[in-house]
Scaffold this active site. Structure first.
Site, PDB file in Angstrom:
ATOM      1  N   LYS A   1       0.830  -1.218   0.000  1.00 52.61           N
ATOM      2  CA  LYS A   1       0.000   0.000   0.000  1.00 52.61           C
ATOM      3  C   LYS A   1       0.859   1.260   0.000  1.00 52.61           C
ATOM      4  O   LYS A   1       0.595   2.211   0.730  1.00 52.61           O
ATOM      5  CB  LYS A   1      -0.965   0.001   1.189  1.00 52.61           C
ATOM      6  CG  LYS A   1      -1.960  -1.158   1.176  1.00 52.61           C
ATOM      7  CD  LYS A   1      -2.940  -1.063   2.344  1.00 52.61           C
ATOM      8  CE  LYS A   1      -3.962  -2.187   2.291  1.00 52.61           C
ATOM      9  NZ  LYS A   1      -3.363  -3.503   2.623  1.00 52.61           N
ATOM     10  N   ARG A   2       1.873   1.285  -0.846  1.00 55.49           N
ATOM     11  CA  ARG A   2       2.767   2.430  -0.918  1.00 55.49           C
ATOM     12  C   ARG A   2       2.123   3.564  -1.720  1.00 55.49           C
ATOM     13  O   ARG A   2       1.374   3.333  -2.665  1.00 55.49           O
ATOM     14  CB  ARG A   2       4.096   2.040  -1.556  1.00 55.49           C
ATOM     15  CG  ARG A   2       4.898   1.014  -0.765  1.00 55.49           C
ATOM     16  CD  ARG A   2       5.257   1.532   0.622  1.00 55.49           C
ATOM     17  NE  ARG A   2       6.272   0.701   1.258  1.00 55.49           N
ATOM     18  CZ  ARG A   2       6.061  -0.074   2.319  1.00 55.49           C
ATOM     19  NH1 ARG A   2       4.872  -0.122   2.863  1.00 55.49           N
ATOM     20  NH2 ARG A   2       7.050  -0.784   2.841  1.00 55.49           N
TER      21      ARG A   2
END
EC number: 4.1.1.23
Length: 305
Positions: free
Chosen positions: A106-107
Site C-alpha cells: 500500500k505504498r
C-alpha cells in the site's frame, strides 16, 4: 497510448498472467498474515525464527495449489531488516514455483520517493521484487506514474486502492468529485441506466479511481492490463467494475463477512478478473502443511466465479 509495435515487444501483462494461471488454479488469492496471534496459535515464537517458520510453512502449503499469494508487508516490516530478509526469501520461493505474488505494501508518495518504492517492489533487480504491488492513490492518481511506468517495463501489476472495506473508508472514497476533476477517464460514469443523455452523473472518488485504471488498461490492447484495483467484498455501494480491464483484488471474503454472492454482486461483468482474497479463513487450518493446502483447495472450489 501504447503503439502496436510496443505491444508486440512488451512483456506479457500481469492481468494476462493472472488469467492464464487462474485457468489452472482458480482465482483465489491467499494471504500470508503472520501477525502475533497467528504465530501464537501455531505455537511459534513471536520472533524472527517464528516468522521464518510461519513463512516456510505457508510457502510449502500454497506453492502447489494457489493462484495468487499476498504477503502482508507490515507483519514482516515489524521485525526490521531481519523481517525483510525473510520476506525476500518468501517472495522468491513462491515465484520460483510460478505463484503470482502481490506485495501488500500500500505504498503511495510523489516524485522520486514513489520511484524508490517502485524500484523496491516491481524492479526485476530488486530482492523484494514481486509480481504486483498494492498502492495508494490518495496523493493523486498521477502520483502513481513512476510505479506504473516501471511496472509496464517489467510486466508487473499495480493494484490501486479504490473502495476498501474498513469502516473509515466511505467518508473519503464515496465523496463526489468535481466534474472538472473527473476527466475523460470516467467512461463508466456515462451509463445507459443513469438517465438523461449526455448528462454527467455524480462520480465518487472510488469510481474515478476505477475509471482511470480502466482507461489505462484500455491502452494495452490485451485481455487484461497491468493495472488493477482493490474493492472490498463488504462494500455496500461499490464502484462499477464492468470496464476495469484488470485484476480486481477483493479482500473481505470469509472471516470479515463477505460472501461469494457479494463477490458476484460487486464484480458484474468483471467476474473473470476478480481474485477473492482469503487469509484468516485459510490460515486457521495451520500449521499443518497438508491441512493448509486442503483449505486452499476447498475454498477455491467454493468460490468459483
Amino acid at each position: 497510448m501504447i503503439s502496436p509495435t510496443s505491444r508486440r515487444l512488451a512483456p506479457q501483462t500481469f492481468g494476462e498472467r493472472f488469467l492464464e494461471r487462474a485457468e489452472q488454479f482458480g482465482q483465489l488469492c491467499v494471504g500470508i498474515d503472520p501477525h502475533e496471534q497467528l504465530l501464537s496459535d501455531w505455537d511459534l515464537p513471536i520472533s524472527i525464527d517464528g516468522l521464518r517458520e510461519f513463512s516456510r510453512i505457508c510457502v510449502e502449503a500454497f506453492a502447489p495449489v494457489a493462484c495468487v499469494v499476498k504477503p502482508q508487508i507490515a507483519f514482516y516490516e515489524a521485525f526490521g531488516s531481519a523481517g525483510f530478509a525473510v520476506l525476500e526469501e518468501t517472495i522468491a520461493e513462491l515465484r520460483r514455483h510460478g505463484v503470482l505474488v502481490i506485495a501488500d505494501a500500500k505504498r503511495g508518495d510523489i516524485g522520486s520517493t514513489m520511484a524508490g518504492y517502485a524500484r523496491a517492489w516491481v524492479d526485476s533487480d530488486s530482492p523484494l521484487c514481486a509480481d504486483a504491488v498494492t498502492v495508494s492513490p490518495w496523493l493523486g492518481f498521477d502520483s502513481l506514474q513512476p510505479v506504473i511506468e516501471l511496472a509496464d517495463a517489467n510486466g508487473a501489476g499495480v493494484i490501486v486502492l479504490a473502495a476498501t472495506s474498513n469502516p473509515e473508508a466511505p467518508a473519503v472514497q464515496r465523496a463526489v468529485i468535481p466534474a472538472e476533476s473527473a476527466g475523460e477517464q470516467n467512461v463508466a460514469s456515462q451509463r445507459e441506466d443513469a438517465g438523461a443523455k449526455g448528462e454527467r452523473i455524480p462520480v465518487t472518488l472510488a469510481q474515478d479511481i476505477v475509471n482511470r485504471v480502466a482507461a489505462r488498461n484500455a491502452n494495452y490492447g490485451t485481455s487484461a492490463g497491468n493495472l488493477g484495483v482493490v474493492v472490498g467484498a463488504t462494500v455496500a455501494a461499490p464502484p462499477c467494475l464492468d470496464e476495469v480491464g484488470g485484476m480486481v483484488l477483493m479482500p473481505g471474503v470469509g472471516a470479515q463477512g463477505g460472501t461469494m454472492d457479494d463477490v458476484r454482486r460487486i464484480a458484474g461483468r468483471a467476474a473473470h478478473l476478480v481474485s477473492p482474497n482469503v487469509s484468516r479463513g485459510i490460515l486457521r487450518a495451520g500449521p499443518d502443511v497438508g491441512e493448509l493446502g486442503a483449505a486452499v483447495a476447498k475454498v477455491t472450489r467454493e468460490m468459483l466465479v
